[in-house]
Design an enzyme around this catalytic site. Structure first.
Site, PDB file in Angstrom:
ATOM      1  N   HIS A   1       6.263   1.176   4.331  1.00 37.29           N
ATOM      2  CA  HIS A   1       4.993   1.707   3.845  1.00 37.29           C
ATOM      3  C   HIS A   1       5.275   2.752   2.761  1.00 37.29           C
ATOM      4  CE1 HIS A   1       0.783   2.717   3.939  1.00 37.29           C
ATOM      5  NE2 HIS A   1       1.127   3.988   3.922  1.00 37.29           N
TER       6      HIS A   1
ATOM      7  N   ASN B   1       8.112  -2.787   9.215  1.00 43.20           N
ATOM      8  CA  ASN B   1       7.307  -2.743   7.991  1.00 43.20           C
ATOM      9  C   ASN B   1       7.788  -1.577   7.127  1.00 43.20           C
ATOM     10  OD1 ASN B   1       5.063  -3.374   6.254  1.00 43.20           O
ATOM     11  ND2 ASN B   1       3.999  -1.585   7.087  1.00 43.20           N
TER      12      ASN B   1
ATOM     13  N   GLY C   1       7.146  -9.187  -4.222  1.00 42.83           N
ATOM     14  CA  GLY C   1       8.416  -9.427  -3.534  1.00 42.83           C
ATOM     15  C   GLY C   1       9.599  -8.665  -4.081  1.00 42.83           C
TER      16      GLY C   1
HETATM   17  C1  GRF Z   1       5.559  -2.009  -1.195  1.00 41.48           C
HETATM   18  O1  GRF Z   1       5.152  -0.838  -1.856  1.00 41.48           O
HETATM   19  C2  GRF Z   1       5.540  -1.798   0.295  1.00 41.48           C
HETATM   20  O2  GRF Z   1       5.803  -0.485   0.681  1.00 41.48           O
HETATM   21  C3  GRF Z   1       4.120  -2.168   0.657  1.00 41.48           C
HETATM   22  O3  GRF Z   1       3.804  -3.240  -0.198  1.00 41.48           O
HETATM   23  C4  GRF Z   1       4.553  -3.139  -1.395  1.00 41.48           C
HETATM   24  C5  GRF Z   1       5.215  -4.463  -1.614  1.00 41.48           C
HETATM   25  O4  GRF Z   1       5.830  -4.547  -2.860  1.00 41.48           O
HETATM   26  N1  GRF Z   1       4.030  -2.482   2.061  1.00 41.48           N
HETATM   27  P1  GRF Z   1       6.757  -5.796  -3.198  1.00 41.48           P
HETATM   28  O5  GRF Z   1       5.920  -7.057  -3.004  1.00 41.48           O
HETATM   29  O6  GRF Z   1       7.945  -5.754  -2.290  1.00 41.48           O
HETATM   30  O7  GRF Z   1       7.138  -5.618  -4.639  1.00 41.48           O
END
Ligand code: GRF
Length: 202
Positions: free
Chosen positions: A109, A107, A12
């Site tokens: 990525h 989303n 998160g």
């Molecule tokens: C991030 O790298 C995002 O791009 C991918 O999942 C990861 C989540 O990281 N979809 P976090 O839980 O926000 O630290």
């Protein structure tokens, strides 16, 4: 108020960046709900600490994906959610939810789509030996990592990069980028024309 729900399955850090942006009045939206499919997600601690309502809705508690998504929709309606912000949500969404929230799910990525789709975008790009990778914010459709691209930012590899050092720079870019996409959508600046997304000037 433009209410958003942030969906997380893990750490998160992107949720945290959105929380900070809202505090600094840069988000132009209110995080009204955090949804997780994982009751051990550290993101839930972040939500609790920030005083944000959070829910754990597990796929395994429902007989089908459709029933699972109906429950999510019911909870989102209660909070008058206008945009679903996926931030490390490790589950594909289906037609039930995506038809009700058409063009209202985004989303982030950790690669330059359409390259390196999937759950290991950073590792896959690093191992492939790319010289440039980056971050993509996109609308979500029924195909994985596929919907219209809202924003992208490149991250160049350095000669001495490890996967870990690259990952740190990618996350920093994510944290600086995602709230801008949310803010632009919340302020009505974002239009979708086929696969192209147009963002009006501020
Ligand atoms: C991030 O790298 C995002 O791009 C991918 O999942 C990861 C989540 O990281 N979809 P976090 O839980 O926000 O630290």
């Amino acid at each position: 108020m433009f209410n958003i729900a942030v969906f997380c399955s893990g750490n998160g850090t992107n949720l945290q960046a959105l929380i900070e942006a809202e505090k600094k009045k840069k988000l132009c939206a209110h995080i009204a709900l955090v949804v997780s499919d994982n009751d051990e997600a550290y993101a839930l601690n972040r939500a609790a600490k920030a005083g944000i309502k959070y829910l754990v809705i597990k796929r395994g508690s429902f007989s089908s994906r459709s029933e699972f998504e109906k429950e999510i929709i019911r909870q989102l309606k209660k909070e008058n959610i206008k945009l679903i912000v996926l931030a490390g949500f490790m589950r594909m969404l289906g037609t039930e939810l995506l038809s009700v929230y058409k063009n209202k799910v985004i989303n982030i990525h950790p690669a330059l789509l359409p390259s390196f789709k999937g759950a290991h975008g950073i590792k896959d790009a690093f191992e492939y030996g790319v010289k440039v990778t980056g971050v993509t914010v996109h609308f979500v459709d029924i195909e994985m990592d596929h919907g219209p691209i809202i924003m992208q930012e490149a991250v160049a590899l350095r000669a001495n990069d490890s996967q870990g050092s690259l990952e740190a720079r990618i996350h920093a870019v994510e944290h600086a980028l995602y709230y801008k996409a949310v803010s632009s959508i919340a302020r009505g600046k974002v239009k979708i024309k086929g696969r192209k997304v147009v963002i009006a000037n501020d």
